[in-house]
Enzyme design. Sequence first.
Site, short mmCIF file in Angstrom:
data_model
loop_
_atom_site.label_atom_id
_atom_site.label_comp_id
_atom_site.label_asym_id
_atom_site.label_seq_id
_atom_site.Cartn_x
_atom_site.Cartn_y
_atom_site.Cartn_z
N GLY A 75 0.79 -1.23 0.00
CA GLY A 75 0.00 0.00 0.00
C GLY A 75 0.82 1.28 0.00
N GLU A 130 3.44 4.38 6.23
CA GLU A 130 2.21 3.58 6.05
C GLU A 130 1.27 4.28 5.08
OE1 GLU A 130 0.51 1.01 6.39
OE2 GLU A 130 0.63 0.05 8.34
N ASP A 134 -6.03 2.28 10.06
CA ASP A 134 -7.47 2.03 10.15
C ASP A 134 -7.75 1.61 11.61
OD1 ASP A 134 -10.07 1.18 9.77
OD2 ASP A 134 -9.64 -0.21 8.16
N THR A 135 -7.81 0.31 11.89
CA THR A 135 -7.99 -0.11 13.29
C THR A 135 -6.74 0.17 14.12
OG1 THR A 135 -7.16 -2.33 12.87
CG2 THR A 135 -9.54 -1.99 12.61
N GLY A 136 -5.58 0.21 13.46
CA GLY A 136 -4.31 0.41 14.17
C GLY A 136 -3.64 -0.91 14.55
N LEU A 139 -0.34 -1.54 12.61
CA LEU A 139 0.70 -0.62 13.04
C LEU A 139 1.26 -1.03 14.41
CD1 LEU A 139 2.31 1.91 12.40
CD2 LEU A 139 0.47 3.26 13.42
N ASP A 190 -5.45 -0.72 -2.37
CA ASP A 190 -6.14 -1.63 -3.27
C ASP A 190 -7.44 -2.15 -2.69
OD1 ASP A 190 -4.93 -3.37 -1.21
OD2 ASP A 190 -5.53 -5.01 -2.53
#
Length: 213
Positions: A75, A130, A134-136, A139, A190
């Site tokens: 990504g 990154e 999103d949710t983390g 990460l 994507d």
Amino acid sequence: MLNSLAGPTIVGTLFETASPDDLKAQYCGVHMWREAIQQVLISEAELHCRIQALGRVIATDYQGRELVFVAVLKGALMFSADLARAVDLPLTIDYIALSSYGNRHVSSGQVHILKDLSESITNKHVLIVEDIVDTGISLRYLWDHLMSHHPADLNVCALLDKRARRRVELPIKYAGFDVPDAFVVGYGLDYQQRYRNLPFIGILHPEVLTPEP
Ligand code: IMP
């Protein structure tokens, strides 16, 4: 008709009248793939402008330090390439590949490493690059993994921040744009491996997404 690069696309009528299977066949095919984009959220020009600004701040902050980008595949491929050129400092770039989405549009919550670091980051000044937080969960996993290699310091640069869905908090020192709770594609991001080569960030029409069980 194909989308213009800058403006939003209105495809409501077509999406309202066709069945979900017809839509997938038409809009995920090779001819009309851009019609699957409901709205252009961040244009190519806006991406360029913001990335140049991020690059200038990062260059100031890391002056005199040995900077390593750890970019997350696939990504962050486009973002890391453009950001690296916007940072006027010597730096190295490494890539790591994680998997949590597979071909779905909701995180499985389970992360694993598909490709690990190629170079040591011990005692280096590491910046995670990154595409989207999103949710983390991804990460957090990556942060812990990189910290186990004892970098001199570790920070995060994320192009997109989807705060509404956050489940695990981590400081994002450099953030490009906040995005709403919608599935976005383009500029590296994507859906089922497609749309990465769109030069803008767009919201995918929800009809195109396969319903999650
Ligand atoms: P997280 O673990 O939920 O924060 O998800 C992180 C990863 O999921 C990102 O690096 C992306 O690869 C993917 N992802 C999350 N949201 C989106 C989206 O809206 N579009 C495309 N990929 C996404």
